[in-house]
Design a protein around this motif. Structure first.
Motif, PDB file in Angstrom:
ATOM      1  N   ALA A 290      31.023  45.474  -7.571  1.00 48.81           N
ATOM      2  CA  ALA A 290      30.680  45.338  -6.296  1.00 48.81           C
ATOM      3  C   ALA A 290      28.808  45.173  -6.801  1.00 48.81           C
ATOM      4  O   ALA A 290      28.334  43.975  -6.087  1.00 48.81           O
ATOM      5  CB  ALA A 290      30.628  45.974  -4.753  1.00 48.81           C
ATOM      6  N   GLY A 291      28.478  46.010  -7.596  1.00 45.25           N
ATOM      7  CA  GLY A 291      27.140  45.703  -7.413  1.00 45.25           C
ATOM      8  C   GLY A 291      26.792  44.029  -8.114  1.00 45.25           C
ATOM      9  O   GLY A 291      25.799  44.094  -7.789  1.00 45.25           O
ATOM     10  N   VAL A 292      27.603  44.552 -10.010  1.00 48.54           N
ATOM     11  CA  VAL A 292      27.140  43.495 -10.383  1.00 48.54           C
ATOM     12  C   VAL A 292      27.241  42.294  -9.271  1.00 48.54           C
ATOM     13  O   VAL A 292      26.346  41.260  -9.176  1.00 48.54           O
ATOM     14  CB  VAL A 292      27.583  43.555 -11.438  1.00 48.54           C
ATOM     15  N   PHE A 293      28.063  41.983  -8.741  1.00 55.43           N
ATOM     16  CA  PHE A 293      28.598  40.409  -7.481  1.00 55.43           C
ATOM     17  C   PHE A 293      27.372  40.033  -6.811  1.00 55.43           C
ATOM     18  O   PHE A 293      27.255  39.260  -7.155  1.00 55.43           O
ATOM     19  CB  PHE A 293      29.498  41.056  -7.163  1.00 55.43           C
ATOM     20  N   THR A 294      26.894  41.480  -6.359  1.00 55.42           N
ATOM     21  CA  THR A 294      26.024  41.566  -5.744  1.00 55.42           C
ATOM     22  C   THR A 294      25.053  40.786  -6.729  1.00 55.42           C
ATOM     23  O   THR A 294      23.815  40.346  -6.165  1.00 55.42           O
ATOM     24  CB  THR A 294      25.529  42.507  -4.918  1.00 55.42           C
ATOM     25  N   VAL A 295      24.448  41.380  -7.797  1.00 52.96           N
ATOM     26  CA  VAL A 295      23.575  40.687  -8.989  1.00 52.96           C
ATOM     27  C   VAL A 295      23.879  39.144  -8.640  1.00 52.96           C
ATOM     28  O   VAL A 295      22.767  38.511  -8.404  1.00 52.96           O
ATOM     29  CB  VAL A 295      23.356  41.212 -10.181  1.00 52.96           C
ATOM     30  N   MET A 296      24.424  38.818  -9.185  1.00 58.03           N
ATOM     31  CA  MET A 296      25.313  37.575  -8.833  1.00 58.03           C
ATOM     32  C   MET A 296      24.493  37.163  -8.189  1.00 58.03           C
ATOM     33  O   MET A 296      24.160  35.861  -8.173  1.00 58.03           O
ATOM     34  CB  MET A 296      25.844  37.388  -9.475  1.00 58.03           C
ATOM     35  N   LYS A 297      25.258  37.249  -6.763  1.00 60.25           N
ATOM     36  CA  LYS A 297      25.140  36.147  -5.506  1.00 60.25           C
ATOM     37  C   LYS A 297      23.820  36.227  -5.317  1.00 60.25           C
ATOM     38  O   LYS A 297      23.125  35.468  -4.930  1.00 60.25           O
ATOM     39  CB  LYS A 297      25.612  37.253  -3.985  1.00 60.25           C
ATOM     40  N   ILE A 298      22.752  36.904  -5.830  1.00 58.88           N
ATOM     41  CA  ILE A 298      21.345  37.825  -5.192  1.00 58.88           C
ATOM     42  C   ILE A 298      20.657  36.806  -5.959  1.00 58.88           C
ATOM     43  O   ILE A 298      19.879  35.567  -5.628  1.00 58.88           O
ATOM     44  CB  ILE A 298      20.836  38.380  -5.392  1.00 58.88           C
ATOM     45  N   THR A 299      20.864  35.934  -7.079  1.00 59.89           N
ATOM     46  CA  THR A 299      20.246  35.864  -7.716  1.00 59.89           C
ATOM     47  C   THR A 299      20.961  34.239  -7.943  1.00 59.89           C
ATOM     48  O   THR A 299      19.682  33.031  -7.956  1.00 59.89           O
ATOM     49  CB  THR A 299      20.874  35.771  -9.674  1.00 59.89           C
ATOM     50  N   ILE A 300      21.902  33.732  -7.523  1.00 61.79           N
ATOM     51  CA  ILE A 300      22.483  32.390  -8.024  1.00 61.79           C
ATOM     52  C   ILE A 300      21.975  31.558  -6.048  1.00 61.79           C
ATOM     53  O   ILE A 300      21.499  30.671  -6.226  1.00 61.79           O
ATOM     54  CB  ILE A 300      23.923  32.179  -7.541  1.00 61.79           C
ATOM     55  N   TYR A 301      22.079  32.502  -5.111  1.00 62.57           N
ATOM     56  CA  TYR A 301      22.225  31.657  -3.644  1.00 62.57           C
ATOM     57  C   TYR A 301      20.871  32.297  -2.713  1.00 62.57           C
ATOM     58  O   TYR A 301      20.475  31.925  -1.815  1.00 62.57           O
ATOM     59  CB  TYR A 301      23.730  32.332  -3.029  1.00 62.57           C
ATOM     60  N   PHE A 302      20.179  33.826  -3.780  1.00 63.79           N
ATOM     61  CA  PHE A 302      19.185  33.712  -3.210  1.00 63.79           C
ATOM     62  C   PHE A 302      17.799  32.871  -4.354  1.00 63.79           C
ATOM     63  O   PHE A 302      16.977  32.161  -3.542  1.00 63.79           O
ATOM     64  CB  PHE A 302      18.978  35.291  -2.942  1.00 63.79           C
ATOM     65  N   PHE A 303      17.595  33.231  -5.097  1.00 62.36           N
ATOM     66  CA  PHE A 303      16.710  32.971  -6.271  1.00 62.36           C
ATOM     67  C   PHE A 303      17.008  31.478  -6.928  1.00 62.36           C
ATOM     68  O   PHE A 303      15.631  30.943  -7.021  1.00 62.36           O
ATOM     69  CB  PHE A 303      16.099  34.100  -7.144  1.00 62.36           C
TER      70      PHE A 303
ATOM     71  N   GLU B  85      21.098  33.768   4.670  1.00 64.02           N
ATOM     72  CA  GLU B  85      21.895  32.680   4.026  1.00 64.02           C
ATOM     73  C   GLU B  85      22.287  32.187   2.804  1.00 64.02           C
ATOM     74  O   GLU B  85      20.602  32.377   2.027  1.00 64.02           O
ATOM     75  CB  GLU B  85      22.282  31.160   4.353  1.00 64.02           C
ATOM     76  N   PHE B  86      23.440  32.649   1.916  1.00 66.07           N
ATOM     77  CA  PHE B  86      24.333  32.000   0.874  1.00 66.07           C
ATOM     78  C   PHE B  86      23.565  30.397   0.816  1.00 66.07           C
ATOM     79  O   PHE B  86      24.625  30.229   1.448  1.00 66.07           O
ATOM     80  CB  PHE B  86      24.632  32.533  -0.351  1.00 66.07           C
ATOM     81  N   ARG B  87      22.830  29.713  -0.251  1.00 64.57           N
ATOM     82  CA  ARG B  87      22.631  28.614   0.358  1.00 64.57           C
ATOM     83  C   ARG B  87      22.863  28.560  -1.789  1.00 64.57           C
ATOM     84  O   ARG B  87      22.430  28.518  -2.290  1.00 64.57           O
ATOM     85  CB  ARG B  87      21.432  28.130   0.889  1.00 64.57           C
TER      86      ARG B  87
END
Length: 502
Positions: A251-264, A190-192
């Motif tokens: 979509a690629g750089v958006f995914t990078v930001m989503k992973i950075t903010i909401y996973f890490f 989940e993105f949290r």
């Protein structure tokens, strides 16, 4: 009801795709179906902004605990959806003019795949977790692959193979294992807010996992997984616009930001220096890709390497994990989209009107295509980061973010990048406006200047359906300079930042 609007945003491109298939034997109605769906989607995604703070969520089904197919509206995702949704109708108008003028074949298949790609972009934008995002990510790859191979030539088929193999190998070989590893550590995808990985692994393990994610997101085009982007330039120019501005690389750089903010999580990224190694990879990509761009004579290849360089601004901002760098990443998704789509629109207009594809062939074309090259100049200055154009905020914020993150050396990387940008972009309009056209009589043979004046008076712009969109997106590069605070304020507010451009 607000959550269901996300499903409507995904349904509209599918409806457009179905409509144009039904109308495939009537070109005017087929293209009208594309335009109606595009305008409807643009209006819908813009209308969702008043609800973004409520963060509506819709869960369709659950596979196992922590793994579900779900959608959620949040500012970063809605920003990406707005970029893709608003640029779709603009690109469709351009595509109509381009595809007809160039007499391209299989136009129904082209518009159908384009609509499916927009659908995939909406899935990615509204994905509520890593599993949903991964599904949309793969659909986007498969939907755009036929577009890269559209011309059907051996060169197009080769470019499409490089495109498909690179993106599938990175996503299945690196991104998917990273998602599995994340689920094994945390029990969820989940993105949290604040991230899900903090406290579940050592900084060293998180650093390896972060590298696995960033290299696995092949659409972000980090070196050495960047060759698919120049290879895909064999596609028609509207496809290049889709790849570089509307959906794919965004979509690629958006995914990078989503992973950075909401996973890490930004706190974990800052205090454990998880992103520092990848920040250097991004810096390397920024500089080296820009140097390679200078050496390209093919106009679209030069713009492709420019994109490789510019995308890593967003990756660098995410990896630095400072407030200003994060905001820069969000801004750059918008400003780079406006600038780069204009540049590719101009490249396509030049091809349609003058049948030129190389920088060395553009001498003297400026007076004959004044709108096209004026738009190219504005967009190029925005990409470089010169005020008062939208891209200037990006450079400033990323420099401030580098200082905030304790890596002022990155300021030097950005300054070098701007100088390299001037070197590979500005010679194009300079040659077009100030160099004599090839084949024109020399000054000694035309002492009165009448022959040159006659050539200047002859305007040879591309069809209006090509010229109007590139003028609109060029103007966007200017007006966005004054409205970027309004663009990123919802994101900053959601992340807990009291922030505004000053």
């Amino acid at each position: 009801m607000k959550a269901e609007l996300m499903l409507l945003a995904m349904a509209l491109p599918l409806c457009g795709a179905a409509g144009l298939l039904l109308l495939r034997r009537q070109p005017n109605l087929r293209e009208a179906a594309t335009l109606v769906a595009g305008v409807a989607l643009a209006a819908l995604v813009v209308s969702l902004w008043p609800y973004v703070d409520e963060r509506p969520r819709l869960e369709l089904w659950t596979w196992m605990p922590g793994l579900s197919f779900a959608f959620e509206m949040e500012p970063l995702g809605l920003l990406f959806a707005s970029v893709a949704g608003c640029l779709w109708p603009v690109t469709s108008v351009y595509a109509i003019g381009y595809m007809r003028a160039a007499e391209e074949k299989n136009q129904t298949r082209f518009y159908f795949c384009f609509a499916i790609a927009i659908f995939a972009a909406m899935v990615i934008a509204f994905a509520g977790n890593g599993l949903t995002l991964f599904v949309g990510y793969e659909v986007l790859t498969l939907a755009t692959w036929p577009l890269v191979a559209h011309k059907g030539t051996p060169e197009a088929r080769k470019g499409a193979r490089v495109y498909l193999i690179t993106l599938l190998v990175t996503s299945i070989g690196l991104l998917l294992p990273a998602l599995v590893w994340t689920y094994a550590l945390t029990g969820t995808l989940e993105f949290r807010d604040g991230g899900i990985l903090a406290g579940h692994a050592s900084p060293q393990v998180l650093g390896v996992l972060y590298a696995l994610f960033l290299f696995g997101i092949g659409k972000a085009a980090l070196m050495p997984f960047h060759r698919w982007l120049p290879s895909a330039m064999v596609a028609p120019t509207p496809v290049s616009a889709l790849l570089h501005a509307v959906a794919v690389v965004k979509a690629g750089v958006f995914t990078v930001m989503k992973i950075t903010i909401y996973f890490f999580g930004m706190d974990a990224m800052r205090f454990s220096a998880v992103g520092q190694p990848m920040a250097w990879v991004a810096a390397f990509t920024i500089v080296v890709a820009a140097i390679i761009a200078i050496r390209q004579d093919n106009l679209k290849a030069r713009l492709a390497y420019s994109t490789v360089s510019q995308l890593s601004y967003i990756v660098l901002g995410a990896a630095l994990a400072s407030q200003d760098a994060l905001i820069e990443g969000a801004l750059h998704i918008v400003t780079h989209a406006a600038g780069k789509i204009t540049l590719f629109f101009c490249a396509g207009a030049i091809y349609v009107a003058a049948h030129k594809t190389k920088v060395s062939e553009l001498d003297g074309l400026g007076p004959q295509m004044p709108f096209t090259f004026a738009a190219f100049t504005l967009a190029g200055m925005s990409i470089i980061g010169l005020p008062p154009l939208a891209g200037s905020w990006d450079k400033l914020l990323l420099m401030e973010g580098a200082v905030e993150a304790g890596t002022p050396v990155m300021m030097g990387v950005l300054l070098v990048s701007s100088l390299l940008g001037i070197a590979y972009l500005m010679p194009i309009p300079i040659r077009a406006f100030f160099m004599p056209e090839r084949g024109a009589p020399a000054a000694a043979d035309d002492p009165s200047g009448e022959a040159r004046a006659a050539r200047t008076r002859k305007i040879r712009e591309a069809p209006w359906a090509c010229v109007v969109p590139l003028c609109l997106t060029a103007l966007a590069c200017f007006f966005l300079f004054f409205f970027e605070d309004q663009l990123v304020e919802p994101l900053a507010h959601r992340l807990g930042y009291g922030w505004r451009l000053e």
